[in-house]
Design an enzyme around this catalytic site. Structure first.
Site, short mmCIF file in Angstrom:
data_model
loop_
_atom_site.label_atom_id
_atom_site.label_comp_id
_atom_site.label_asym_id
_atom_site.label_seq_id
_atom_site.Cartn_x
_atom_site.Cartn_y
_atom_site.Cartn_z
N LYS A 295 -30.48 -109.29 -33.10
CA LYS A 295 -30.45 -108.43 -34.44
C LYS A 295 -31.67 -107.60 -34.57
O LYS A 295 -31.62 -106.13 -35.11
CB LYS A 295 -30.71 -109.40 -35.68
CG LYS A 295 -30.52 -109.11 -36.89
CD LYS A 295 -30.50 -110.28 -37.75
CE LYS A 295 -30.48 -109.88 -39.28
NZ LYS A 295 -30.43 -110.98 -40.13
N ARG A 296 -32.92 -107.77 -33.94
CA ARG A 296 -33.98 -106.92 -34.16
C ARG A 296 -33.99 -105.75 -33.19
O ARG A 296 -34.36 -104.55 -33.58
CB ARG A 296 -35.30 -107.84 -33.88
CG ARG A 296 -36.55 -107.18 -34.42
CD ARG A 296 -37.66 -108.50 -34.30
NE ARG A 296 -37.60 -109.03 -33.09
CZ ARG A 296 -38.17 -108.75 -31.92
NH1 ARG A 296 -38.60 -107.69 -31.92
NH2 ARG A 296 -38.05 -109.64 -30.83
#
Ligand code: GLU
Length: 548
Positions: A295-296
């Protein structure tokens, strides 16, 4: 210990017996072989490619078998809840044509297994927790966060498996006296399962995707009801998939580790388990290593990314199906025009281990898919993206439909003939054709020096006649070339490149950049005639006025 008394103390009052729920949520009347599948996202507002991957599999399995796909919202963790998340999930999935037959906020459906929000099902969970307490299969645990983290540290230091089990399950064997004393003191507590499992025992398990696997029996006394009276994911999963009559749970393989807990919970509740298929994770090649999409680090993990960039939903779906089913690619080669629903999706052909997701591959598929659209369909695709995500300027491109269709017909090539593959996404496509509107923005640099550029443009302007047809126009471009020391004929140029500054293509490139801002475009004569004389002359003038 009087477990029935304890159950009454912990969850006082009348709860419906299991038979009640068996009756109001009866087995579904579906033809044999019809699968009931579900999507069970948490309402965090973040819906990602992994969810889509699982959603497509669940949707295909349900609908190909004449079954049901439903949407359940797993909102047991209040802290992670985001307003509007359910709408966001539905919209994101609708874009990819995932349609639910019933579930949370699914209008027009019978929704006979409602409610589909777990928080609204608290009564059901509690009634089963109460029964488990009454028969000694669940107990209150008063351990504090501090005590639990001290336990974790101790287990880690001693290189033991962490968790609440066996000798470490301090509250498992509390005396009746201690329990009532702590309850009287008002100490907060959770309810835990009293596990009967032994990790020495292995269970043979058939996973619909992974095949025959062995799992270790659970011995963790997992929390089933939290101190706020809401169950944990594990417990809600067992109750809901039983009472919503799910036949097949396709979920991410990150849940495989919890499978032993789920097996024990279904057994403890006396429910028949659904079948499970644990879907492989989406991986990304990152230098030398393969890792899970994050996600990051990876914007492409979010489904929002695909809509914002204007990916063509069918292309994303085709790529997902390519990754999901090993025989899809071959089928698609022969059936590129067929509705994707005609593909015989099977769980058996799903990949057992990590699928490599590669944005470049998706882009290739997108180019092919978009090249097959009619200009009219492309108009709809680009304009709906622009309406939602485009600038005011980009939105205005679509005001004159006839003009835009001319642009698209040129940029895509004629249907039936070999098509151009210039479009990858709506965003890129709308940017690509921007030179047909407003002023052109120079995206590419001239490769000739400033003086040469100027001379080419001057010569061109001098003889340019808007009424020339394509061949007369090109003959003049050749003349400009010859006059300025460029080869007008490619064959001559190839035979003796040193004799020239370059060739007619280099001259045409200067004109192209001056008029469109780009070194690569479809046929320039046609562009000029779409743009009109005035605009073309003005652009050449502007290029001439640029600093050398
Ligand atoms: N709420 C879980 C999740 O969002 C669902 C897992 C499942 O499909 O059982 O990952």
């Amino acid at each position: 210990m009087d477990y029935a008394k304890l159950a009454e103390r912990l969850l006082p009052g009348d709860y419906f017996p299991p038979e009640h729920y068996e009756k109001i949520y009866p087995p579904r009347a579906l033809p044999s072989g019809a699968e009931v599948t579900r999507l069970a996202p948490s309402p965090t507002g973040f819906i990602h490619l992994g969810n889509l991957f699982v959603a497509i599999a669940n949707e295909r399995v349900a609908h190909r078998s004449g079954g049901i796909l439903y949407l359940r919202i797993e909102d047991t963790d209040e802290k992670r809840k985001v307003d509007g998340a359910v709408e966001a999930v539905k919209n994101a999935l609708r874009y990819f044509d995932i349609k639910f037959d019933e579930g949370a906020e699914i209008e027009g459906a019978k929704n006979a297994y409602a409610p589909y929000y777990q928080r609204q099902r608290a009564e059901i969970y509690r009634s089963f927790v109460k029964r488990l307490i009454a028969c000694g299969r669940a107990y209150p645990c008063f351990c504090t966060e501090e005590e639990l983290s001290a336990l974790r540290e101790k287990q880690t230091a001693e290189k033991k498996i962490t968790g609440y089990y066996g000798e470490f399950a301090a509250c498992r064997n509390l005396s009746e006296e201690d329990i009532y004393r702590m309850l009287d003191e008002g100490k907060p507590y959770v309810i835990r399962l009293r596990s009967l499992g032994n990790p020495e025992n292995k269970i043979a398990f058939h996973d619909e995707i992974k095949g025959d696997i062995t799992v270790t029996e659970n011995d963790q006394d997992v929390v089933i009801l939290k101190s706020d009276g809401i169950p944990t994911y594990h417990f809600a999963h067992a109750i809901d998939d039983h009472f919503m009559r799910t036949t097949l749970v396709i979920r991410g393989e990150e849940w495989l580790a919890s499978l032993p807990i789920h097996i024990e919970l279904f057994d403890a509740l006396g429910f028949k388990r659904p079948r499970y298929g644990h879907n492989c994770s989406l991986m990304k090649q990152d230098g030398e290593t393969r890792r899970k999409l994050s996600k990051r680090k990876d914007p492409e993990l979010s489904l929002e990314f695909y809509r914002r960039e204007g990916y063509f939903a069918r292309a994303v779906k085709v790529y997902m199906l390519t990754l999901l089913n090993s025989n899809f690619e071959e089928w698609y080669l022969k059936n590129s025009d067929a509705p994707l629903e005609e593909f015989k999706f099977t769980v058996g052909k799903m990949g057992k281990s990590g699928a490599l997701f590669d944005l470049d591959k998706l882009n290739d598929i997108s180019k092919n898919e978009l090249a097959r659209l009619s200009a009219e369909a492309m108009y709809d695709f680009l304009s709906s993206w622009a309406r939602e995500y485009g600038t005011e300027m980009q939105k205005s491109y679509f005001d004159d439909k006839a003009y835009m269709l001319k642009v698209l017909e040129l940029c895509m090539g004629t249907a039936g003939k070999k098509r151009r593959k210039d479009f990858t996404t709506a965003k890129q496509g709308v940017e690509l054709i921007s030179y047909f509107f407003g002023v052109s923005v120079r995206a590419d640099d001239y490769r000739v020096d400033g003086v040469t550029k100027k001379r080419i443009l001057e010569e061109y302007s001098r003889t340019f006649d808007y009424s020339d047809d394509a061949s007369a126009w090109f003959a003049k471009v050749k003349e400009v070339a010859a006059k300025l020391g460029f080869a007008a004929d490619m064959k001559e140029y190839k035979a003796n490149p040193e004799a020239y500054q370059g060739n007619v293509a280099d001259v045409a490139e200067v004109l192209r950049i001056a008029i469109t801002g780009r070194a690569n475009t479809p046929d320039l004569w046609t562009i000029i005639h779409i743009l009109g004389e005035e605009k073309c002359r003005a652009r050449v003038e502007r290029a001439l006025a640029e600093e050398v």
